[in-house]
Design a protein around this motif. Structure first.
Motif, short mmCIF file in Angstrom:
data_model
loop_
_atom_site.label_atom_id
_atom_site.label_comp_id
_atom_site.label_asym_id
_atom_site.label_seq_id
_atom_site.Cartn_x
_atom_site.Cartn_y
_atom_site.Cartn_z
N ALA A 168 5.44 -7.05 2.75
CA ALA A 168 5.28 -5.98 1.75
C ALA A 168 5.74 -4.71 2.44
O ALA A 168 5.92 -4.70 3.67
N VAL B 8 5.26 -9.29 -1.33
CA VAL B 8 4.89 -8.51 -2.51
C VAL B 8 5.85 -7.32 -2.59
O VAL B 8 6.12 -6.68 -1.57
N ILE C 239 7.05 -3.73 -4.77
CA ILE C 239 6.65 -2.70 -5.74
C ILE C 239 7.91 -2.02 -6.24
O ILE C 239 8.72 -1.58 -5.43
N VAL D 23 4.56 -4.51 -9.99
CA VAL D 23 4.15 -5.13 -8.73
C VAL D 23 4.39 -6.62 -8.86
O VAL D 23 3.97 -7.24 -9.84
N ALA E 150 -0.66 -3.83 -4.89
CA ALA E 150 0.13 -4.55 -3.87
C ALA E 150 -0.78 -5.02 -2.74
O ALA E 150 -0.69 -6.16 -2.28
#
Ligand code: ADP
Ligand code: ASP
Ligand code: MG
Length: 407
Positions: A181, A255, A257, A343, A394
Motif C-alpha cells: 500500500a 491496497v 487508493i 479504495v 486503506a
C-alpha cells in the motif's frame, strides 16, 4: 558495459540541489563504464502549476495549447540536468521527446505512442555522451507537440528502454520500491522484492501512482523488465518482470487508493439499455475512462445512474453526456456530484475466492466507513468512500488481509 535507462521523477529533480544529486548518481553509473540515457520529469509541482495557470485563463483550455504549455516543464529539467552533468565533467546532451523519436497519435494531453525510434541517441552514446531525454512528451506525424497523460515520464522511460534495447531500466522515485500500500499512508505496508507485470498493472490501474498504468502495460506488451527504486538511497528496489515464483497461488498484491475520482449523477433516465449504452459509447469515443457504475430503479419506469471518472475528466464528461442526452431528446442532465476516493484491494483471482468480499466489507464497517459504490472484477474489489475516509479505509483493509506480514 551495459546500456542503462534511468528515469527520475518530479521530486527527485525538485530543485537545483536535487538535480545536482541526480547528476552525481548518473555520473557514478557512467564512470562504472555504462552507457546511460536519463529520462526526467518536470520538477514536482510544475505540471500542476502550469495546469492551474491555464485553468485560470479558461475553464476548458484547448488541448493542443495545453500540450504546448506542459512540455515546458520537462524541457527545463533536461537542460538543467545536462548542465549539471557537464559541470561534473560528464559529457551530456539533452533531447526533447520529439528529438528522441517519440511518435504519437493526435490525441492531445493523452497521446498514445505509435512508434519510438530513439532518434540520434545511439550515435550520441557512441560518442561517449550521456543523453538526457524529456519524459512525458512526444510528437505527431505533423510535428505537433503532444503529452502522454499524467505520470507519462514512466511511459517515456519504458518506451525508450525498449527502443534502445537497454539491458536495464531503472525508475528512480521518492520511495524505495513498490509496497503493499502507499507507505506514506499505511505505515505497516511491506516492500515487495519482485512482482509480475500483472500485479503491478493491477496496483497502477487502481490508482497507486508509483508507476503510470500505461507504462506498465507497455512494459508487459514488449517485455521490458524494470526496477523501481529510490533516488535518495541505495536500497534494493522492486523488480517488475514477467513471472515471479509465487504466481501460482492466489496473491493479493496490495491496497490502492485513487484520490482523483468524481461522481456524475443522472436522474430520471428511461429504463432501457439503449440509452445507457449510448451514454457510455459517447464517453468512450472521447477517451474518458469510467470506473465505477451504479444504476438504481427510480420512479415511474425511470432510473438513476451514477458513475465515476477521473476528476481531470469530470467537466468534459458532463459536457459529453449532456450533448448525448440532448441528441437523444432526453430531459435529464448530468451533474457533477463531487469527489470520491476509490479504495481497492487488488490481486489475482478476486472473484474466484469466496470470503474476500465479506472480509473487505467487515473491515470497513468496523471503522464506520460508508461505501457509496462497489465494484468487483477478476483483479480487484473496490469501494468508493468519502475522500476524508480514504486513508482509514486503506489501513483497515490492509490490516484485515494481513498484508504487512511476511509470507
Ligand atoms: P515520481 O514523481 O517519481 O514519478 P510519484 O509521486 O508519481 O513519483 O510516485 C511515487 C509516490 O507513489 C510515492 O511517493 C508514494 O506516496 C506513492 N505510492 C502510492 N502507492 C504506492 C505503493 N503501493 N508503493 C509505493 N509508493 C506508492
Ligand atoms: N510532469 C508530468 C506529470 O506531472 C509527467 C510525469 O511527472 O511523469 O504528470
Ligand atoms: Mg510519477
Amino acid at each position: 558495459m551495459a546500456l542503462i535507462v534511468q528515469k527520475y521523477g518530479g521530486t527527485s529533480v525538485g530543485d537545483v540541489e536535487r538535480i545536482l544529486n541526480v547528476a552525481r548518481r548518473v555520473k557514478e553509473t557512467y564512470d562504472a563504464g555504462n552507457q546511460v540515457v536519463v529520462v526526467v520529469s518536470a520538477r514536482s509541482g510544475v505540471t500542476n502549476e502550469l495546469i492551474a495557470r491555464a485553468k485560470s485563463i479558461s475553464s476548458k483550455p484547448d488541448n493542443r495549447e495545453m500540450d504546448m504549455l506542459l512540455c515546458v516543464g520537462e524541457q527545463e529539467t533536461i537542460a538543467l540536468l545536462a548542465m549539471a552533468l557537464q559541470s561534473l565533467g560528464v559529457p551530456a546532451v539533452s533531447r526533447t521527446g520529439a528529438q528522441a523519436g517519440m511518435l504519437t497519435d493526435k490525441s492531445h494531453t493523452k497521446a498514445r505512442i505509435t512508434g519510438v525510434t530513439g532518434g540520434d541517441i545511439p550515435d550520441r552514446l557512441a560518442e561517449g555522451k550521456v543523453v538526457v531525454v524529456a519524459g512525458f512528451q512526444g510528437q505527431t506525424s505533423d510535428g505537433e507537440m503532444t503529452t502522454l497523460g499524467r505520470g507519462g515520464s514512466d511511459l517515456s522511460a519504458i518506451a525508450i528502454a525498449y527502443a534502445l534495447r537497454a539491458q536495464i531500466c531503472q525508475i528512480y522515485t521518492d520511495v524505495d520500491g513498490v509496497y503493499t500500500a502507499d507507505p506514506r499512508v499505511v505505515k505497516t505496508a511491506k516492500k515487495l522484492k519482485e512482482m509480475s507485470y500483472d500485479q503491478m498493472l493491477e496496483l497502477a490501474s487502481s490508482g497507486s501512482k508509483v508507476m503510470q498504468a500505461r507504462a506498465v502495460e507497455f512494459a508487459q506488451k514488449f517485455n521490458v523488465p524494470f526496477e523501481v527504486r529510490s533516488s535518495f538511497n541505495n536500497n534494493p528496489g522492486t523488480i517488475v518482470k514477467k513471472k515471479i515464483s509465487s504466481m501460482e497461488d492466489f496473491v493479493v498484491s496490495g491496497v490502492a487508493i485513487d484520490n482523483n475520482e468524481s461522481k456524475i449523477t443522472l436522474r430520471g433516465l428511461p429504463d432501457d439499455s439503449v440509452t445507457v449504452a449510448k451514454i457510455f459509447q459517447a464517453l468512450a469515443e472521447d477517451r474518458i475512462i469510467v470506473d465505477l457504475i451504479i444504476q438504481n430503479v427510480g420512479h415511474d419506469g425511470l432510473v438513476n445512474l451514477t458513475f465515476s471518472v477521473n476528476t481531470d475528466d469530470v467537466a468534459r464528461a458532463e459536457e459529453v453526456v449532456n450533448k448525448c442526452l440532448s441528441q437523444l431528446g432526453i430531459k435529464s442532465t448530468a451533474q457533477n456530484a463531487g469527489k470520491i476516493a476509490v479504495v481497492a484491494l487488488v490481486g489475482v483471482g478476486m472473484i474466484s475466492n469466496s470470503g474476500i468480499a465479506a472480509k473487505f466489507f467487515k473491515a470497513l464497517s468496523e471503522k464506520n466507513i460508508k461505501m457509496q459504490m462497489i465494484a468487483t472484477s477478476e483483479i480487484r474489489l473496490s469501494a468508493a468512500v468519502d475522500p476524508s475516509q480514504a486513508n482509514a479505509a486503506a489501513e483497515a483493509i490492509h490490516e484485515a488481509f494481513e498484508l504487512g506480514k511476511d509470507i
